[in-house]
Design an enzyme around this catalytic site. Sequence first.
Site, short mmCIF file in Angstrom:
data_model
loop_
_atom_site.label_atom_id
_atom_site.label_comp_id
_atom_site.label_asym_id
_atom_site.label_seq_id
_atom_site.Cartn_x
_atom_site.Cartn_y
_atom_site.Cartn_z
N CYS A 84 34.43 43.74 42.50
CA CYS A 84 35.18 44.97 42.73
C CYS A 84 35.19 45.86 41.48
O CYS A 84 34.17 46.39 41.10
CB CYS A 84 36.59 44.63 43.23
SG CYS A 84 37.51 46.05 43.90
N HIS A 172 35.65 41.39 47.88
CA HIS A 172 36.38 40.27 47.28
C HIS A 172 35.98 38.96 47.95
O HIS A 172 36.50 38.61 49.00
CB HIS A 172 37.90 40.49 47.44
CG HIS A 172 38.44 41.56 46.56
ND1 HIS A 172 38.87 41.33 45.27
CD2 HIS A 172 38.60 42.89 46.77
CE1 HIS A 172 39.29 42.47 44.73
NE2 HIS A 172 39.13 43.43 45.63
N GLU A 174 36.73 36.05 46.99
CA GLU A 174 37.74 35.01 46.77
C GLU A 174 38.81 34.93 47.85
O GLU A 174 39.54 33.94 47.94
CB GLU A 174 38.41 35.21 45.40
CG GLU A 174 39.37 36.38 45.30
CD GLU A 174 38.70 37.72 44.99
OE1 GLU A 174 39.41 38.65 44.60
OE2 GLU A 174 37.46 37.81 45.14
#
Length: 287
Positions: A84, A172, A174
């Site tokens: 990001c 993202h 994660e």
Amino acid sequence: MSTPRRPVLVVDFGAQYAQLIARRVREARVYSEVVPHTMPVAEMLAKNPAAIILSGGPASVHEPGSPQVDPELFAADVPIFGICYGFQLMARALGGTVTPTGRGEFGRTPLTVRSTSGVLLRELPAEVPVWMSHKDAVTHAPAGFTVTAESAGAPVAAFEDPAKRRAGVQFHPEVAHTACGQQVLTRFLYDIAGIEPTWTPANIIDEQVALIRDQVGDKKVICGLSGGVDSAVAAALVHRAVGDQLTCVFVNHGLLRAGEPEQVEQDYVAATGIKLKVVDAQDRFLD
């Protein structure tokens, strides 16, 4: 002395997910640590990192005073992964273009994976739902990087340069909202950074026990045991490291929950074998 494990450093640029990134790295059986973006590059490299991950963040790379990345970081021979905001910082530092397109993306977003999916996105479907949170976008990748994905608001949503062990994504990986996110992260760790997945949570105990043993040597140790989790875990680690060199002291001040003093005096000692000195100070605290 024990040999320190080489960490993957997660550089925190103010992201709400920095700790989550570190957790996902550990779930991939690779040790990680979170460090602030203000840490000098020399200090980061002194940790001998196996790789560096640049986290997301709420700022724009174009804002005066926004967190930046020291270009010296890219002069080091360390694998780097940008996520990001970190992806945009990486792109700009290496000669790419980050543009305020006015077409930000927030939330679940379709990601189009190109046929040149490279290492990071190989074997992923042609379209993958990912989690985006950005206003600016990378519009031109740095020289030497292959663009592997795009979205409606991000012409360059992923790129990589495996030869230099660098990659990045606008989304993202994660968070659970990104399909195949953990797969993307592990592809960077294993296939681009070349890290072996040998770490487990048990390694934390082994490493801490070794450090405690080195520090204490043949000295005696006293530990104040409160009855809470923190002191109980600390005492258990020290006891595992130095055994009967440790003596714990438990002060019963009369303000614990019913049965807690007995749990410490009987159950904890029975479970650990720790030498315990109990001080009954109820009258002193309550009078």
